[in-house]
Design a protein around this motif. Structure first.
Motif, PDB file in Angstrom:
ATOM      1  N   VAL A   1       0.877  -1.166   0.000  1.00 52.07           N
ATOM      2  CA  VAL A   1       0.000   0.000   0.000  1.00 52.07           C
ATOM      3  C   VAL A   1       0.917   1.218   0.000  1.00 52.07           C
ATOM      4  N   PRO A   2       0.862   2.025  -1.035  1.00 56.42           N
ATOM      5  CA  PRO A   2       1.745   3.195  -1.086  1.00 56.42           C
ATOM      6  C   PRO A   2       1.327   4.236  -0.048  1.00 56.42           C
ATOM      7  N   ILE A   3       2.304   4.892   0.513  1.00 56.21           N
ATOM      8  CA  ILE A   3       2.025   5.988   1.437  1.00 56.21           C
ATOM      9  C   ILE A   3       2.820   7.209   1.010  1.00 56.21           C
ATOM     10  N   ARG A   4       2.310   8.374   1.344  1.00 55.00           N
ATOM     11  CA  ARG A   4       3.066   9.598   1.120  1.00 55.00           C
ATOM     12  C   ARG A   4       4.045   9.751   2.268  1.00 55.00           C
ATOM     13  N   TRP A   5       5.249  10.196   1.943  1.00 57.88           N
ATOM     14  CA  TRP A   5       6.244  10.405   2.980  1.00 57.88           C
ATOM     15  C   TRP A   5       7.207  11.470   2.521  1.00 57.88           C
ATOM     16  N   ASP A   6       7.448  12.447   3.374  1.00 60.77           N
ATOM     17  CA  ASP A   6       8.343  13.539   3.007  1.00 60.77           C
ATOM     18  C   ASP A   6       9.784  13.295   3.455  1.00 60.77           C
ATOM     19  N   GLY A   7      10.079  12.112   3.978  1.00 60.07           N
ATOM     20  CA  GLY A   7      11.429  11.767   4.390  1.00 60.07           C
ATOM     21  C   GLY A   7      11.709  11.999   5.863  1.00 60.07           C
ATOM     22  N   ARG A   8      10.837  12.730   6.535  1.00 56.70           N
ATOM     23  CA  ARG A   8      11.017  12.968   7.968  1.00 56.70           C
ATOM     24  C   ARG A   8      10.398  11.813   8.756  1.00 56.70           C
ATOM     25  N   PRO A   9      11.010  11.439   9.883  1.00 58.68           N
ATOM     26  CA  PRO A   9      10.477  10.303  10.639  1.00 58.68           C
ATOM     27  C   PRO A   9       9.143  10.578  11.328  1.00 58.68           C
ATOM     28  N   ASN A  10       8.845  11.783  11.723  1.00 62.74           N
ATOM     29  CA  ASN A  10       7.624  12.057  12.481  1.00 62.74           C
ATOM     30  C   ASN A  10       6.325  11.802  11.733  1.00 62.74           C
ATOM     31  N   PRO A  11       6.187  12.201  10.463  1.00 65.02           N
ATOM     32  CA  PRO A  11       4.902  11.960   9.797  1.00 65.02           C
ATOM     33  C   PRO A  11       4.672  10.509   9.374  1.00 65.02           C
ATOM     34  N   CYS A  12       5.715   9.690   9.402  1.00 67.84           N
ATOM     35  CA  CYS A  12       5.572   8.309   8.963  1.00 67.84           C
ATOM     36  C   CYS A  12       4.818   7.512  10.028  1.00 67.84           C
TER      37      CYS A  12
END
Length: 103
Positions: A68-79
């Motif tokens: 399941v694809p997720i959006r991620w900006d590379g920062r650990p907090n939003p993941c």
């Protein structure tokens, strides 16, 4: 042993091979959570390109996986840390019947 990857929907699979492959069922992290149960039926429909089989040299499936694809900006907090939040992420902004886009 030579292994290849195929999309699950690319061909018909021998029922006996599938029965053997899935004989132990799904892992507990998938079956134990209500959010996963809510979304799992649509995963193969919306993300068929991420539904894969690992196949041996005789054409027998030896492993299966889907994502399941997720959006991620590379920062650990939003993941999302928990599997249920990862499962629900693609559908949070979804309206109608069209599949969500991760990018």
């Amino acid at each position: 042993m030579h292994l290849t990857i195929e999309k699950t929907g690319a061909r018909e699979w021998d029922e006996a091979h599938l029965k053997e492959l899935f004989s132990e069922g799904f892992p507990e992290f998938i079956t134990a959570d209500r959010l996963v149960k809510q979304y799992i039926g649509r995963v193969r429909e919306f993300f068929a390109d991420l539904d894969l089989m690992l196949v041996d040299e005789d054409g027998v499936p030896v492993a299966s996986g889907w994502g399941v694809p997720i959006r991620w900006d590379g920062r650990p907090n939003p993941c999302p840390r928990a599997a249920p939040r990862r499962w629900s992420a693609p559908w949070r902004d979804m309206s109608g019947a069209s599949p969500p886009t991760p990018w």
